[in-house]
Design an enzyme around this catalytic site. Structure first.
Site, PDB file in Angstrom:
ATOM      1  N   GLY A  37       0.832  -1.197   0.000  1.00 26.52           N
ATOM      2  CA  GLY A  37       0.000   0.000   0.000  1.00 26.52           C
ATOM      3  C   GLY A  37       0.867   1.247   0.000  1.00 26.52           C
ATOM      4  N   CYS A  38       0.294   2.346  -0.454  1.00 23.89           N
ATOM      5  CA  CYS A  38       1.084   3.578  -0.609  1.00 23.89           C
ATOM      6  C   CYS A  38       1.623   4.067   0.732  1.00 23.89           C
ATOM      7  CB  CYS A  38       0.259   4.658  -1.299  1.00 23.89           C
ATOM      8  SG  CYS A  38      -1.308   5.052  -0.506  1.00 23.89           S
ATOM      9  N   TYR A  39       0.767   4.071   1.757  1.00 24.85           N
ATOM     10  CA  TYR A  39       1.252   4.479   3.073  1.00 24.85           C
ATOM     11  C   TYR A  39       2.280   3.470   3.593  1.00 24.85           C
ATOM     12  CZ  TYR A  39      -2.745   7.722   3.507  1.00 24.85           C
ATOM     13  OH  TYR A  39      -3.660   8.734   3.338  1.00 24.85           O
ATOM     14  N   THR A  55       5.788   3.763   2.000  1.00 29.19           N
ATOM     15  CA  THR A  55       6.468   4.971   2.483  1.00 29.19           C
ATOM     16  C   THR A  55       6.910   4.797   3.929  1.00 29.19           C
ATOM     17  OG1 THR A  55       5.005   6.208   1.005  1.00 29.19           O
ATOM     18  CG2 THR A  55       6.244   7.481   2.633  1.00 29.19           C
TER      19      THR A  55
END
Lengths: 359, 359, 359, 359
Positions: free
Chosen positions: D152-154, D157
């Site tokens: 997932g993007c979060y 990161t």
């Protein structure tokens, strides 16, 4: 046409938004081997352009670049007005393809330069060699040029927006063309000033240069030659609440009524073979005055790319053409078109290094 | 002129941006006791207008308000075109001060309404009673009116921007006035659509209604009467990357050259006695073409208030006047000027309830 | 309690965002007759605060204000740390209600001040008289205070967000409270710097003070007294892509599991009688993890007002409370709460001059 | 490893933001010959993704792609949860490199999937083959995988932000890691909803999923394995006033005090060989608490690129590490890292097609 092993390119004035953008694009250009940006500062390149961290680029003093003129294939000037005119002969005289992103070579007549920029031209003898770099319209001249005057960001966008109408002689000569353009705040430079602090512009926009933006005379000079008659423009400029891109609209009063479809046909014919100019031909649907935002171009669809998107409609029963054009002010409006011109001048495929689509 | 104990005010169409803004301003109006907003929805008021949580307001069905017409001092219509013309007689006929924030009573001629809005007018007999509500120009007529047509947001801003020039006969009749206005996205209504989602507009702007925004004919109708001759405008409209406010610029070609100072004097005289119109008279400094953003008005200095800030410059040696005007589209452009008109019509100090300065 | 004919109010440091906002709000305060803002500059007031054009206010030198201390009912300090501590005694000693919007009187212990602000306190003897001005929690103390330390913008917002949980003893003492707050760029001051230029912040946000924002120790000092035990916070601060407002969220690990409804009840009881604190009690609908933005407060619903909107949810089966609070950093976070404190200290209705709702 | 003449790539779910971004990046990938995006709609590709006008791409129905599975080298799923798990076997079973940008294969344990996503997993047998695609940490596993679960993007990161600390065992196990992330509104999808209209978000931000964003359990599952002990995170998610990018900060309480320089050394060692992870090592200057925005990463320096920029500081005398990470949510957070994984899985240089720097 390029040297074995790739091109060596100088970027005079590598610290500003335009110089940084040029470096960014050159880093992705497959024919470019060496990029030499200059700076007056001792600052590390990655501190000035943090987005290019990892690129390995470094500034050199402009004097060092001048000494290495013999190594260069191309030199770009991203300097304030008055610099390029003093240095261009040094490079162009050695056969280096010289491209000025500033205004020093945009006017054939040095007196017009002086009137618009308020200073005498330092090398009027070079002006005859310079070619004005709207690639889509001057491609043949650019192909043989060694000194190219890259157009201003507003000028390039407005020229693409208006050229088909003016070439076809459809614009009334007695009514000035109204051009209203909103530019990102990168267009205001990167020197801190109160007026362009975030809290001042957020939620608003900033009109400026109402006495007359210098790209206005640039447009008039170009169009007067292009159309073969005097062309008058009212160019309104402002900074919008965004960092990049030009959203420009023009009102052109026509010599006779035309339908939207007729004008779209004119534009798609004019730009049919052009990679970087896209005409939005979506049909109008719905009732009178129903808002249909999608038939006009959106800045978000070009920012980061070298594309110019165009859309249009007609008003007053077809007597007025209303054109919308969007470009990235730092790409198609500056560094991208400069590279496009470089490609043409060096005999490389025009799209090389400019293949990115907008985000 | 007001009833003992304060005013009772109806707001037909209380769910949209304009209806909400009207309620917000009426809540701060010291002469208003009761506010009755209507809605077709059963939704709680504070869910529709969360900024007014704690105000105690509640929606009632429009039919209930109609039954209580006899209690009202004032009724505002914040409805789509076509609604007010069907209901206004019910209220105005009872002596209720009736103010339409929509377009139903803006044209004296029902055929012009029909041409511009694409539908027959339902109560043309009322048009003769209606007064067009640019308070600064029509104050005396508004004072005795019982049916007031509040101007469109673009129209009100453009009229204040241009009236001094047109009254003085300084505009060339043969050149259309170019008006380019950028409005906040609240001007696009609150119905979800893809084009006005945040990700579409953030970092960009949206042109719309290039075939001709309806406030264009409204402006031409007003100015033709005001100036005593046909006036043609090119009105360009767009939504900017902000929620509220209109940033408008106009180019007016003059019958003779004028200096910036001469025009500033004309404007300060015209608006010297006006509380809500402020002319930016900062002197121009610095060199030719030096950017001086501060001499033009900034939207941030009016948003949330009923003020219109004006600034100007001249181009082409004084042959073109370039005017910038900023207003809050929901206040001076709608709810604020409607209350200003209400105050005048009821004999209250015009500034009552409108004392807030911009943030 | 107020002098016949209205209050005379000094604003030391009238050129910054906070000083300008205080003037804006005082202009709308019905009990205030005279506002005396000071400045070191000779600039005209309306050039520094163009939104207040027409208000008639003018700067005076701080020395002139000091000479007129006897005329004042209230003096506000909107100065950098270190100024108010040197001047406050001059006013407070004459019985002038003295309210510092800076940090000089926020810590009872001068050594804590010195540790946090890196400078010795110039008037530690005054600290015992100062009262910390979170009106909703300290109303009685403020009512009799003559020296009020207005809380920091982050501190005020966080205190309102967390007080009910801490008072009820629901927070685990062994887990620090995570507070992450995003502030508008007005919070960064109005001195031009590259990092806060528009093109740098547009489309992004700026973290800052990761080593520890000074409002962190302020919060810990307050809460440790308030909760009767050491309270540790991790305060994360950033500037968002907007000019005004604080959007703050806090994670509180609970001593026992609680439902959202239980916590909402705790909060609505805590703030039931408070005009300026609104708890969003919208029920959760829909499936697990369905996004329901409306149950949390939105900055747009408070900017321009003195309101604090609160919302909350629970995570990890009720073991963690997640609180969202929004305020206008310049109003409830500074000038608005300062006036609220002034009202309380002078025995005026607390809401006076603060009735505006958000736009 | 690639077929002669270039790769053929399917994109299941080509109409959303992620699908469009994947197509954009694949268009610039020199090894990719054919891109086959699917859609349920009959809409023209350029109307859905106007930024890709001129690319020549066209949608095909997902069934047509399934029939052509034998032609594919790679298939990407950009579909809502629940789709990929039903179709992946069809492709992976034929040896097609299958990369899911959704959540279907992110959890090794199907019961965890069911708990987090509220639905039974349709093909638990495939989970054992899936590899979690944080390229920088799992490169070897990805090199041999035929089914890759893109994070997932979060999550991606946050993992890059925290991995060095957790690997070194520096984080206190008894204090949850506070992670607060602000994402662009492209992360909210492209279905029109009132909450994500421009006028709602402009000038504000939107908290959401406070009960627990699904990337929280994803992070905890990853870190618990990675660190060899249970890791608890408080993940706070919001949409900011920008279209693209994640600005994330994490607070990590340390087992012992460390200086900023020590942690920077840890990070630069961890990522020294990584092209796409850049650690900001600018020294801190100036006085205590002087704001120095430049030592933290800025979203504008990564948007449009596959880079993750990291910066950090310490608080509480070195007892807390505060990490800032920025990525483009659609590139490094989705389509870019998916292509990076594809490159690794196919034995291509990892940077191929991902060379663009941020604007």
């Amino acid at each position: 046409m390029t040297r074995a092993g790739g091109l060596t390119v100088g970027v005079v004035g590598g610290t500003g938004h335009t110089g940084g953008e040029l470096c960014r694009l050159l880093l992705g250009h497959p024919e470019v081997r060496t990029i030499l940006p200059t700076a007056r500062t001792e600052a590390a390149f990655a501190l000035v352009h943090p987005n290019l961290t990892g690129s390995g680029l470094a500034f050199l003093p402009v004097e060092r670049l001048a000494e290495r003129a013999g190594e260069l294939d191309v030199v770009f000037f991203c300097t304030p007005s008055g610099e390029a005119m003093r240095q261009a002969r040094h490079y162009a005289g050695r056969g280096v393809c010289t491209i000025d992103l500033g205004a020093d070579f945009r006017f054939a007549d040095p007196l017009v330069y002086q009137r618009v920029y308020g200073a005498e031209h330092a090398d009027p003898g070079l002006l005859a060699q310079a070619r004005y770099g709207v690639t889509e319209l001057n491609r043949d001249e650019i192909a043989t040029a060694r000194l190219i005057a890259n157009p201003g960001c507003y000028a390039n966008t407005a020229i693409l927006a208006l050229a088909p109408l003016l070439r076809a002689g459809l614009a009334r000569p007695d009514v000035p063309i109204g051009i209203h353009a909103v530019n990102g705040t990168t267009g205001a430079g990167n020197t801190p000033k109160k007026a362009i602090m975030h809290a001042e512009v957020a939620g608003a926009m900033l009109s400026y240069s109402l006495e007359g933006h210098r790209h206005g005379p640039e447009l008039e000079a170009f169009f007067t030659t292009f159309a073969g008659r005097p062309v008058e423009v009212d160019l309104d400029t402002a900074h919008g609440n965004f960092a990049r891109g030009i959203h420009l609209r023009a009102d052109v009063h026509l010599t006779a009524a035309h339908t939207r479809d007729e004008l779209l046909e004119l534009y798609t014919e004019a730009y049919g073979g052009e990679h970087f100019v896209v005409v939005n031909t979506q049909p109008k649907l719905g009732a009178l005055n129903e808002k249909q935002y999608e038939i006009y171009p959106n800045l978000n669809h070009v920012v980061g790319s070298n594309f110019c998107h165009l859309g249009l409609d007609t008003g007053r029963g077809g007597q007025v053409a209303r054109i919308v054009a969007v470009t990235d002010n730092l790409v198609k409006g500056a560094a991208g078109s400069a590279i496009q011109n470089m490609n043409v001048a060096l005999g490389i495929d025009e799209r090389t290094g400019l293949t990115a689509y907008a985000l």
